[in-house]
Write a protein that holds these residues in place. Sequence first.
Motif, PDB file in Angstrom:
ATOM      1  N   ALA A  30     -10.991   0.948   1.549  1.00  0.00           N
ATOM      2  CA  ALA A  30     -11.160   2.078   0.647  1.00  0.00           C
ATOM      3  C   ALA A  30     -12.598   2.566   0.753  1.00  0.00           C
ATOM      4  O   ALA A  30     -13.512   1.771   0.957  1.00  0.00           O
ATOM      5  N   PRO A  76       2.920   8.773 -12.257  1.00  0.00           N
ATOM      6  CA  PRO A  76       3.406   8.097 -13.464  1.00  0.00           C
ATOM      7  C   PRO A  76       2.305   7.410 -14.270  1.00  0.00           C
ATOM      8  O   PRO A  76       2.394   7.343 -15.494  1.00  0.00           O
ATOM      9  N   TRP A  77       1.280   6.922 -13.580  1.00  0.00           N
ATOM     10  CA  TRP A  77       0.181   6.295 -14.320  1.00  0.00           C
ATOM     11  C   TRP A  77      -0.629   7.352 -15.075  1.00  0.00           C
ATOM     12  O   TRP A  77      -1.021   7.143 -16.206  1.00  0.00           O
ATOM     13  N   LYS A 109       1.633  18.133  -0.643  1.00  0.00           N
ATOM     14  CA  LYS A 109       2.178  16.771  -0.533  1.00  0.00           C
ATOM     15  C   LYS A 109       2.981  16.388  -1.769  1.00  0.00           C
ATOM     16  O   LYS A 109       3.952  15.647  -1.676  1.00  0.00           O
ATOM     17  N   VAL A 110       2.528  16.846  -2.939  1.00  0.00           N
ATOM     18  CA  VAL A 110       3.269  16.608  -4.191  1.00  0.00           C
ATOM     19  C   VAL A 110       3.313  17.940  -4.938  1.00  0.00           C
ATOM     20  O   VAL A 110       2.314  18.364  -5.529  1.00  0.00           O
ATOM     21  N   ALA A 146     -10.334   7.080  -5.460  1.00  0.00           N
ATOM     22  CA  ALA A 146      -9.214   6.689  -4.605  1.00  0.00           C
ATOM     23  C   ALA A 146      -7.864   6.934  -5.257  1.00  0.00           C
ATOM     24  O   ALA A 146      -6.870   7.091  -4.562  1.00  0.00           O
ATOM     25  N   HIS A 147      -7.827   6.916  -6.567  1.00  0.00           N
ATOM     26  CA  HIS A 147      -6.506   7.043  -7.202  1.00  0.00           C
ATOM     27  C   HIS A 147      -6.604   7.754  -8.534  1.00  0.00           C
ATOM     28  O   HIS A 147      -7.691   8.053  -9.030  1.00  0.00           O
ATOM     29  N   GLY A 203      -2.751   2.530  -9.601  1.00  0.00           N
ATOM     30  CA  GLY A 203      -2.587   3.965  -9.778  1.00  0.00           C
ATOM     31  C   GLY A 203      -2.114   4.604  -8.489  1.00  0.00           C
ATOM     32  O   GLY A 203      -1.980   3.935  -7.463  1.00  0.00           O
ATOM     33  N   CYS A 204      -1.857   5.900  -8.575  1.00  0.00           N
ATOM     34  CA  CYS A 204      -1.375   6.637  -7.402  1.00  0.00           C
ATOM     35  C   CYS A 204      -2.569   6.988  -6.517  1.00  0.00           C
ATOM     36  O   CYS A 204      -3.593   7.431  -7.026  1.00  0.00           O
ATOM     37  N   SER A 205      -2.400   6.821  -5.231  1.00  0.00           N
ATOM     38  CA  SER A 205      -3.488   7.218  -4.328  1.00  0.00           C
ATOM     39  C   SER A 205      -3.655   8.737  -4.415  1.00  0.00           C
ATOM     40  O   SER A 205      -2.686   9.474  -4.597  1.00  0.00           O
ATOM     41  N   LYS A 207      -3.830  12.287  -3.118  1.00  0.00           N
ATOM     42  CA  LYS A 207      -3.222  12.929  -1.935  1.00  0.00           C
ATOM     43  C   LYS A 207      -4.224  13.946  -1.403  1.00  0.00           C
ATOM     44  O   LYS A 207      -4.167  15.143  -1.734  1.00  0.00           O
TER      45      LYS A 207
END
Lengths: 212, 176
Positions: A30, A76-77, A109-110, A146-147, A203-205, A207
């Motif tokens: 990371a 979601p986090w 991406k999302v 990072a997230h 957590g989510c990375s 994007k």
Amino acid sequence: MQLRVLDRWVFGFWTALAVMGGGPVKAQEAPPGLAPGDPAPMTDVKMKNVDGREISIADVQGTKGTLVIFSCNACPWAKAWEKRIVALGNTWHKKGVGVIVVNSNDPDKVAEDDYATMQKRAKQRGISYPYVVDATSDVARAFGAAHTPEAFLFGADGKLAYHGTIDDNAKEPGKVKTRYLEDALRAVAAGREVAVKETKALGCSIKFRPKA
Amino acid sequence: MLAAAGIAAAGIALAAGAPASGAARRGGPVIRPATARQILAAVRAPGARAVVLNVWATWCVPCREEFPDVMRIVAAYRGRGLRPVLVSADFDDQVPAARRFLREQGVDFPSYLKSGDDMEFINALSPRWSGALPATFVYDGSGRLEYFHEGRVPPLDLERAVQRALGNIAGRKKGA
């Protein structure tokens, strides 16, 4: 003094675990994030707020400190912590701590992380601080974020006082034992040193958009 | 002592990849809650020449994207002693979806649901890990961490790391 001893013990414990867990880590790691005491990078970069204005981190700088949170709509986090983040942001930006939430995710991406959904979410949640688009993801890169969600709290002196998560229980607010960010905000606003300067949570990375 | 032995035994049982019951297979492979300590016990349980540990979640887009590549590499090297250890970071109410996803991906061995404090879990696996998902770790047969990657893992990097990890044991035995 006791804290320093505890810090050393904690460092030693995790170092021992890391050694037990393995030797050289040969792969990509990371990106190194900001360290306590570092200033905020890219503070003059203008980012589009949900109200259409272009706002930089420098624009929201508070007299008692500045809170930058990397978050988004879809993770979601981020959703689990969303009400707590909004409550903290809405409260502390009125108490002299500048607050800005930055969405660095690439909506290609999302899809849910697009600007229109940010605007909708800000209205639904009654967000009264800037929620902005990091259009190149370069602000997140510069912070080493990072997230999502990931908080960076700077003191009145502009130095990083706290980096990490919101509290110790994303899923069940009623079972939170330690409110890391709120504790740090109280310390910073009072001009005291933050006791726990760095924390982590799953957590989510982020994007990231492709580098220019 | 007994508790530690129990944890190790549970880890070994799961690591051995005991086949799931019929009922369990219908809903997908078994997912059992496990702390970082239990997961590391499964990593270090005897019998593997290398271990790939993947932390994922159903809602995590890069996790779902990389999963077929991870499973392809698992399938290619499992016969040579590679042990897969999958850890879902889903919330409890997402376990049925996690099991469905695993079944769709052809996973035929038990796996884990992350349990316990996040920070303890993250730092136990690697202090270098920020907590972002997915995260992939490759260990050699002695439990030494050979490779770590957070975010979508490049398949070629993962395969090379697995080959290195498998080779590490051979190298050590040769040199011993």
